[in-house]
Enzyme design. Structure first.
Site, PDB file in Angstrom:
ATOM      1  N   ASP A 387       0.855  -1.195   0.000  1.00 33.30           N
ATOM      2  CA  ASP A 387       0.000   0.000   0.000  1.00 33.30           C
ATOM      3  C   ASP A 387       0.894   1.249   0.000  1.00 33.30           C
ATOM      4  O   ASP A 387       2.112   1.150   0.172  1.00 33.30           O
ATOM      5  CB  ASP A 387      -0.855  -0.054   1.282  1.00 33.30           C
ATOM      6  CG  ASP A 387      -1.921   1.035   1.350  1.00 33.30           C
ATOM      7  OD1 ASP A 387      -2.329   1.543   0.291  1.00 33.30           O
ATOM      8  OD2 ASP A 387      -2.348   1.362   2.479  1.00 33.30           O
ATOM      9  N   GLU A 390       2.730   5.171  -3.828  1.00 34.65           N
ATOM     10  CA  GLU A 390       2.748   6.185  -4.922  1.00 34.65           C
ATOM     11  C   GLU A 390       4.073   6.925  -4.986  1.00 34.65           C
ATOM     12  O   GLU A 390       4.447   7.326  -6.083  1.00 34.65           O
ATOM     13  CB  GLU A 390       1.588   7.170  -4.717  1.00 34.65           C
ATOM     14  CG  GLU A 390       0.225   6.527  -4.908  1.00 34.65           C
ATOM     15  CD  GLU A 390      -0.172   5.587  -3.767  1.00 34.65           C
ATOM     16  OE1 GLU A 390       0.288   5.835  -2.641  1.00 34.65           O
ATOM     17  OE2 GLU A 390      -0.893   4.623  -4.009  1.00 34.65           O
ATOM     18  N   ASP A 467      -9.106   4.010  -2.337  1.00 32.48           N
ATOM     19  CA  ASP A 467     -10.074   4.405  -1.306  1.00 32.48           C
ATOM     20  C   ASP A 467     -11.363   4.987  -1.870  1.00 32.48           C
ATOM     21  O   ASP A 467     -11.586   6.200  -1.836  1.00 32.48           O
ATOM     22  CB  ASP A 467      -9.422   5.418  -0.363  1.00 32.48           C
ATOM     23  CG  ASP A 467      -8.243   4.808   0.382  1.00 32.48           C
ATOM     24  OD1 ASP A 467      -8.134   3.568   0.403  1.00 32.48           O
ATOM     25  OD2 ASP A 467      -7.446   5.579   0.946  1.00 32.48           O
TER      26      ASP A 467
HETATM   27  O1  MIG Z   1      -3.702   6.160   4.688  1.00 34.86           O
HETATM   28  O2  MIG Z   1      -3.561   0.918   5.730  1.00 34.86           O
HETATM   29  O3  MIG Z   1      -5.897   2.430   0.457  1.00 34.86           O
HETATM   30  O4  MIG Z   1      -6.959   0.237   1.795  1.00 34.86           O
HETATM   31  O5  MIG Z   1      -6.906   0.303   4.600  1.00 34.86           O
HETATM   32  C1  MIG Z   1      -4.472   5.006   4.605  1.00 34.86           C
HETATM   33  C2  MIG Z   1      -4.702   1.665   5.907  1.00 34.86           C
HETATM   34  C3  MIG Z   1      -3.602   3.815   4.386  1.00 34.86           C
HETATM   35  C4  MIG Z   1      -4.856   3.164   2.466  1.00 34.86           C
HETATM   36  C5  MIG Z   1      -5.389   2.011   1.696  1.00 34.86           C
HETATM   37  C6  MIG Z   1      -6.455   1.339   2.510  1.00 34.86           C
HETATM   38  C7  MIG Z   1      -5.883   0.888   3.830  1.00 34.86           C
HETATM   39  C8  MIG Z   1      -5.305   2.082   4.576  1.00 34.86           C
HETATM   40  N1  MIG Z   1      -4.305   2.736   3.737  1.00 34.86           N
END
Ligand code: MIG
Length: 753
Positions: A387, A390, A467
């Protein structure tokens, strides 16, 4: 400021672009580029480097070189093309080799020019052309008139920039002309850029002049397959990754994780995977486990395995700055961090507070990061969720790191600023993750989910659309979003089913799961602080709706797995836009409430209003006992005339999957004939690459109440001794079911309708 100017002048040693570079040349020219402070880097021809990128002199550029690089594929290089800021390409698997001249009747040629200091390539839009692709987008399937920014962005609720930039970049435009012929265009550069699809097709890059690749084919399917030939294909995932997956931010502590798994089984809701989000970590430090929440990670994984579940755990790129934390210490020792413009360790805030970020352009950093997975995976983890790649940086400009941060490259990769490497930061991360995971588990197929991505990243990871919200609008948009990702080379994708942010109502969840069960990647997820979003959290009616929807997915598993096999071989998406059924039918071109699963199933969500339908025979079928015509939720699923779909048994997870008995859904065409295929293998591991699989074909012929079915083995060494079959013949007024039979040539006598 002084240091910056010094560094930039060190960076900007002029080099001459030759236009065409072969893979070998790159490899050798890259080799002595590992220390950029002494060898310097590259581009600087018609413009000067600034800390924010390229700054060319306005004007029109001629095409310096062009030619064929494959059947119906041409490449075009602008006059001021310099390979160093662009090669090796991240999209292309191999450096293109010129094999001939551009055919004289070639319709699509780019014009290159520089305007406001930016490198631009434009191509005309013929009237009546429907445009698609451009990767992960909000908005409708049809992209005509859109402007999209390619700058991977953590876009919570899709609010930043009205959702015109999301987590991924695909410099790829895909067009279908009114006669059904099609084309695809790659603007081969990773720099921050925009795609405009207004009066013409325009790639506007913040990087130096770039090359353009154009594919022209007779059908949209051929274009997508050619894209996959160029950019690489998804490898066949493990079968379990095709099951239903339940996630939440976050399931902790350990007892809750196992409780969710138990409830799925108790309530007979088929499910394969439980997901662990960031709260399992100790202070959000990657590759650690919180001692209170997860005292024994091995036991959690074992517990899931013994219940027939797999586990996926999250890993983010940001590493907490903390002396004594082994990952930070080893990262610092190995000099693995992205640097600021002043060549200092860059730190930015993410969940753990100030973090350092691995510089995945460095080969040494790739192997270091891969190695971190050894002990992690040894706890019995099955899949990894990357995650925030980016990368998302809370206190950085635009939510990421500064564009003039420095990546040092090495091997074949040039050193350069973040502006160039931002869009492939996540792709390089999952590449390293994948290699690490494969090293620990060489006999298993890796499964990685990545939020960020770039054209070609299906080579390394599956993806989801980030999200979204528990809103009707986002539910509906999940279809075109997923379709365009599929048309941009990423077949393995899906949304947070049910919606991530905001509360989700029972009605919304019921509607969403009823068609969401047919997404290639099917995972329900929910943000911290929102209502419970497991299938049983919405009352008994919706629990039953969910059970039926999930049963439909699991009974279709033989067909779905065959589609994934096809995608891994050909690059065709699993979930397909309606116009694939007939690319000349203009009514289908913008229909995005419905979709095709493979070629033979049409999925019509209950909420679809006046949908355009493909011509020909498409008959509603029941897959798991439902009657979708009277049901308030279940999507209407129609089988195409002439198709045979293999259905499996009702199972609770793919750990029970078998093809010992199959039900063949048969929908004869006008001539009473139908055909279908089935792919099967061990569901994991690499035996299938040594021939341990079986690809079979089915053909059926109906004469009144008699249906003859022939089964042929097409490929592979797997054999099935005594498989039992029954058929369900789908006809105008319903369906009739046969008794069980076996053999290669079967004759079924059906009751009269
Ligand atoms: O700033 O890890 O898109 O699926 O649950 C949020 C927590 C960070 C973003 C992801 C989301 C995930 C969440 N993450």
């Amino acid at each position: 400021m002084k240091t910056r100017i010094l560094i930039l002048s060190l960076l900007s040693i002029i080099s001459c672009g030759t236009g065409i570079t072969t893979g070998q040349e790159i490899a050798s020219s890259g080799a002595h580029n590992s220390d950029f402070l002494t060898s310097g880097n590259f581009y600087q021809k018609s413009g000067a480097i600034t800390s924010s990128g390229y700054n060319g002199t306005d004007g029109i550029a001629f095409i310096q070189q062009d030619g064929l690089i494959g059947r119906d594929i041409c490449i075009f290089y602008p006059a001021d093309y310099d390979p160093k800021p662009h090669e090796p390409s991240f999209a292309l698997l191999n450096e293109p080799v010129l094999t001939g001249k551009v055919p004289s009747d070639w319709a699509l040629r780019p014009n290159f020019y520089v305007k406001n200091g930016k490198a631009i390539a434009t191509l005309p839009i013929e009237e009546g052309t429907a445009l698609y692709g451009t990767g992960e987008n909000t908005g409708p399937l049809l992209r005509n008139g859109k402007k999209i920014m390619l700058w991977n962005t953590d876009n919570y609720k899709y609010l930043v920039d009205s959702g015109n930039r999301l987590y991924q970049s695909h410099p790829w435009v895909f067009g279908v002309r009114s006669d059904g012929t099609a084309f695809g265009i790659i603007g081969d550069n990773t720099w921050r850029q925009e795609i405009e699809l207004t009066d013409s097709i325009r790639f506007i890059s913040d990087g130096p002049a770039f090359r353009v690749i154009v594919i022209q084919k007779n059908s949209p399917q051929e274009v997508v397959m050619e894209l996959a030939n160029l950019t690489g294909k998804m490898e066949l995932p493990p079968l379990w990754a095709l099951g239903f997956q339940q996630s939440r931010y976050s399931y902790v502590p350990d007892t809750r994780i196992l409780g969710i798994a138990d409830t799925m089984r108790m309530k007979k809701l088929p499910c394969d995977v439980i997901w662990m989000d960031i709260d399992y970590m100790e202070k959000f430090k990657v590759f650690t486990f919180d001692k209170k929440m997860i005292p024994d990670p091995k036991a959690v994984n074992q517990g899931l395995h013994s219940r027939g579940f797999k586990s996926v755990w999250m890993i983010d790129p940001g590493v907490k700055v903390e002396k004594g934390y082994s990952v930070y210490d080893s990262g610092s020792q190995g000099d693995h961090w992205v640097l600021t413009a002043e060549l200092k360790e860059f730190n930015g805030k993410v969940w753990p507070g100030p973090c350092a970020f691995p510089d995945f352009t460095r080969p040494e950093t790739q192997s270091w990061w891969s190695g971190l997975y050894r002990d992690f995976m040894a706890t019995g983890i099955d899949g990894v969720w990357n995650d925030m790649n980016e990368p998302s940086v809370f206190d950085g400009p635009g939510g990421t790191m500064p564009a003039d941060n420095v990546h040092r490259g090495g091997g074949v990769l040039q050193p350069d600023i973040h502006l160039r490497y931002h869009n492939i930061y996540g792709m390089l991360m999952v590449k390293a993750s994948r290699e690490g995971i494969m090293k620990v588990n060489p006999d298993k197929r890796p499964f990685i989910l990545s939020r960020s991505g770039y054209l070609g990243s299906s080579r390394y990871a599956a993806t989801w659309t980030g999200d979204n919200c528990g809103l009707v609008e986002h539910m509906k948009m999940s279809i075109p979003m997923s379709l365009n990702l599929g048309l941009s080379g990423q077949p393995f994708n899906g949304p947070d089913m049910g919606g991530f942010a905001l509360g989700t109502s029972s009605e919304l969840y019921g509607q969403w799961i009823a068609f969401g069960t047919f997404f290639p990647f099917m995972r329900a997820h929910a943000e911290k602080g929102t209502n419970n979003k497991e299938p049983w959290a919405f009352g008994l009616e919706i629990e039953e709706v969910s059970r039926t929807a999930l049963n439909r997915r699991y009974r279709l598993m033989p067909y779905l797995y065959t589609l994934f096999y096809e995608a891994s071989k050909t690059g065709l998406p699993v979930m397909r836009p309606l116009f694939f059924a007939d690319p000349t039918d203009s009514a289908l071109k913008k229909e995005d409430q419905l979709f095709l699963l493979g070629n033979d199933l049409l999925i019509i969500p209950k909420w679809a209003v006046n949908p355009a339908l493909p011509k020909g025979i498409w008959r509603t079928v029941s897959i798991a006992g439902e009657n979708s015509l009277t049901d308030k939720y279940q999507a209407d699923v129609r089988i195409k005339g002439g198709a045979i779909i293999p259905l499996g048994k009702l199972i609770q997870s793919t750990s029970e999957y078998s093809t010992d008995s199959l039900t063949l859904l048969i929908c004869p065409d006008q001539q009473g004939k139908a055909v279908g295929q089935l792919y099967e293998d061990a569901g994991d591991g690499y035996g299938y690459q040594q021939g341990e699989y079986l690809l079979s074909s089915f053909s059926a012929e109906q004469q009144g109440t008699v249906v003859k079915v022939r089964i042929k083995s097409l490929e592979g060494s797997l054999r099935h001794a005594d498989r039992k079959y029954k058929i369900i013949l789908v006809h105008k007024n319903g369906a009739v079911e046969s008794d069980w039979a076996s053999g290669k040539n079967m004759k079924f006598n059906l009751p009269a309708n």
